[in-house]
Design a protein around this motif. Structure first.
Motif: not given
Length: 175
Positions: A51, A57, A122, A126-128, A130, A134
């Motif tokens: 992350g 990922d 980053s 929580g989630k970064s 995008p 991708s």
């Protein structure tokens, strides 16, 4: 102190051991301590690093997530140049680290990981958000010619989207 025989001991240890109840408790406590002591060692991977880089990922390979910073792509052991550069950057995605070409294949780490402008951050919690791209992600720790293929694929997708925008395409690649 007299020990009870297996015939008089109750509970799950009765058929296995002839222990007094206090000995059985000590055995359970010892086993629990042993298991707790071994778990951190057998699970000592660093999935949290995934992350800390854009599309960490999504790096293609034999393992999900890929051990992008290691010579052994399954993880652990000797680090590749990307892993060495990542540590030198303080384990952070910095503009300088992003612009580096750690694997020497002609594309920057940022280009390979979908952040060609080196602006991705980053998330602290929580989630970064995008990164810019991708798709067409390649491993910045492994020199290959896939970078060129991914670049051409990305350019073709952008050109198709541009042409569709000009002529009102239906989004299925047809005009």
């Amino acid at each position: 102190m007299a020990h009870r025989s297996a015939r008089t001991t109750r509970g799950p240890l009765r058929p296995m051991l002839c222990l007094a109840p206090s000995d059985a408790g000590a055995l359970r406590l010892g086993l629990l301590a042993l298991v707790c002591g071994l778990l951190p060692r057998c699970c000592e991977c660093r999935p949290g690093y995934v992350g800390l880089i854009p599309n960490g990922d999504k790096v293609p390979g034999t393992r999900k997530p890929m051990a992008t910073g290691h010579v052994n792509t399954q993880g652990h052991g000797e680090r590749n140049q990307f892993g060495i550069d990542f540590e030198a950057a303080g384990l952070k995605w910095t503009p300088e680290f992003c612009r580096q070409d750690s694997d020497g294949d002609g594309r920057s780490n940022g280009e390979e990981l979908g952040d060609p402008d080196c602006v991705w951050k980053s998330a602290k919690k929580g989630k970064s958000v995008p990164p810019a791209r991708s798709t067409g992600i390649t491993n910045p720790g492994l020199a290959d010619n896939l970078g060129f293929v991914a670049l051409v694929e990305d350019l073709l997708q952008r050109a198709l989207a541009f042409v569709q925008g000009l002529f009102g395409g239906n989004g299925n690649g047809e005009l």
